[in-house]
Design an enzyme around this catalytic site. Structure first.
Site, short mmCIF file in Angstrom:
data_model
loop_
_atom_site.label_atom_id
_atom_site.label_comp_id
_atom_site.label_asym_id
_atom_site.label_seq_id
_atom_site.Cartn_x
_atom_site.Cartn_y
_atom_site.Cartn_z
N LYS A 129 0.83 -1.21 0.00
CA LYS A 129 0.00 0.00 0.00
C LYS A 129 0.86 1.27 0.00
O LYS A 129 2.08 1.21 0.26
CB LYS A 129 -0.92 -0.03 1.22
CG LYS A 129 -1.98 -1.15 1.17
CD LYS A 129 -2.91 -1.07 2.38
CE LYS A 129 -4.00 -2.12 2.33
NZ LYS A 129 -4.92 -2.01 3.51
N TYR B 287 -12.42 -2.32 -3.77
CA TYR B 287 -12.84 -2.52 -2.37
C TYR B 287 -14.35 -2.54 -2.21
O TYR B 287 -14.85 -2.32 -1.10
CB TYR B 287 -12.24 -1.41 -1.51
CG TYR B 287 -10.88 -1.74 -0.90
CD1 TYR B 287 -10.64 -2.94 -0.23
CD2 TYR B 287 -9.83 -0.81 -0.95
CE1 TYR B 287 -9.42 -3.23 0.35
CE2 TYR B 287 -8.59 -1.10 -0.37
CZ TYR B 287 -8.40 -2.31 0.28
OH TYR B 287 -7.19 -2.59 0.87
N ASN C 162 -1.89 0.24 6.91
CA ASN C 162 -1.34 -1.01 7.44
C ASN C 162 -0.46 -1.76 6.44
O ASN C 162 -0.27 -2.96 6.52
CB ASN C 162 -2.47 -1.88 8.00
CG ASN C 162 -3.51 -2.21 6.96
OD1 ASN C 162 -3.36 -1.90 5.79
ND2 ASN C 162 -4.59 -2.84 7.39
N HIS D 225 -2.07 -5.46 1.60
CA HIS D 225 -3.36 -6.12 1.39
C HIS D 225 -3.09 -7.56 0.98
O HIS D 225 -2.11 -7.82 0.27
CB HIS D 225 -4.15 -5.44 0.26
CG HIS D 225 -5.32 -6.25 -0.21
ND1 HIS D 225 -6.55 -6.20 0.42
CD2 HIS D 225 -5.44 -7.19 -1.19
CE1 HIS D 225 -7.37 -7.07 -0.18
NE2 HIS D 225 -6.72 -7.68 -1.16
N GLU E 194 -9.56 -10.79 -7.42
CA GLU E 194 -8.60 -9.70 -7.24
C GLU E 194 -7.44 -9.80 -8.24
O GLU E 194 -6.95 -8.79 -8.73
CB GLU E 194 -8.10 -9.69 -5.80
CG GLU E 194 -9.20 -9.30 -4.82
CD GLU E 194 -8.76 -9.31 -3.36
OE1 GLU E 194 -9.60 -8.97 -2.50
OE2 GLU E 194 -7.59 -9.64 -3.08
N1 UDP Z 1 -9.75 -0.56 7.43
C1 UDP Z 1 -9.86 0.67 8.04
N2 UDP Z 1 -10.55 0.76 9.23
C2 UDP Z 1 -11.13 -0.32 9.82
C3 UDP Z 1 -11.01 -1.57 9.18
C4 UDP Z 1 -10.32 -1.66 8.00
O1 UDP Z 1 -9.35 1.67 7.55
O2 UDP Z 1 -11.73 -0.17 10.89
C5 UDP Z 1 -9.01 -0.65 6.16
C6 UDP Z 1 -7.64 -1.29 6.33
O3 UDP Z 1 -6.74 -0.64 5.45
C7 UDP Z 1 -7.89 -2.72 5.89
C8 UDP Z 1 -8.92 -2.52 4.77
O4 UDP Z 1 -9.74 -1.46 5.24
O5 UDP Z 1 -6.70 -3.33 5.44
C9 UDP Z 1 -9.77 -3.71 4.44
O6 UDP Z 1 -10.37 -4.18 5.64
P1 UDP Z 1 -10.44 -5.73 5.99
O7 UDP Z 1 -11.36 -5.89 7.14
O8 UDP Z 1 -10.71 -6.50 4.75
O9 UDP Z 1 -8.95 -6.03 6.51
P2 UDP Z 1 -7.75 -6.86 5.87
O10 UDP Z 1 -8.36 -7.97 5.06
O11 UDP Z 1 -6.97 -5.89 5.01
O12 UDP Z 1 -6.95 -7.35 7.04
MG MG Z 2 -9.81 -7.95 3.58
#
Ligand code: UDP
Ligand code: MG
Length: 136
Positions: free
Chosen positions: A12, A52, A115, A118, A129
């Site tokens: 990212k 997304y 974070n 992805h 994806e």
């Molecule tokens: N995210 C965020 N706030 C939240 C949860 C998720 O900004 O409270 C963002 C974060 O960058 C995350 C992405 O949305 O990686 C997708 O969320 P997901 O729950 O799919 O998490 P991941 O699969 O990336 O662990």
């Molecule tokens: Mg996810």
């Protein structure tokens, strides 16, 4: 029984910007995930919104799309034994504060939104994806 899978990984903007691309790639390689395909791109907010869209009802959706389109990202196809779960384990929990020691997000993540990486979360999503970024 062997289960070779492919999964989509994204480095990212926060990590690309801090020049962490090579260090993150080396984590995958050391853990037997091959980088099959790899490109650095800068997507539009509309493209991020499409990518997304599973999250479109979430309160963080708009900020997430703004963020993913805020700078260059590196998208990769990772391939290896149980690649989907293996990549998720190497990434760690979504919130870097809660991520396990030695995971990518624990080491490099700045916050729950920034974070660093992805990774696809299922076979179905991995397929979708990969097709989204690597149409052939
Ligand atoms: N995210 C965020 N706030 C939240 C949860 C998720 O900004 O409270 C963002 C974060 O960058 C995350 C992405 O949305 O990686 C997708 O969320 P997901 O729950 O799919 O998490 P991941 O699969 O990336 O662990
Ligand atoms: Mg996810």
């Amino acid at each position: 029984m062997s289960n070779i899978e492919q999964t989509l990984s994204i480095i990212k903007p926060d990590a690309v910007e801090r020049n962490l691309t090579d260090e993150i790639k080396s984590v995958f390689i050391k853990n037997d995930l091959k980088i099959k395909n790899n490109k650095k791109i800068h997507i539009t907010k509309d493209e991020a919104a499409e990518f997304y869209k599973v999250h479109q009802s979430k309160p963080f959706y708009d900020d997430l799309c703004t963020y993913l389109s805020s700078g260059p990202i590196v998208v990769m196809i990772l391939e290896g034994e149980n690649a989907i779960l293996s990549n998720r384990k190497l990434m760690g929990a979504t919130d870097p504060k809660k991520a396990e020691e030695n995971t990518i997000r624990k080491k490099f993540g700045l916050s729950i939104d920034k974070n660093s990486v992805h990774g696809s979360d299922s076979k179905d999503n991995a397929k979708k994806e990969i097709a989204f970024f690597f149409k052939d």
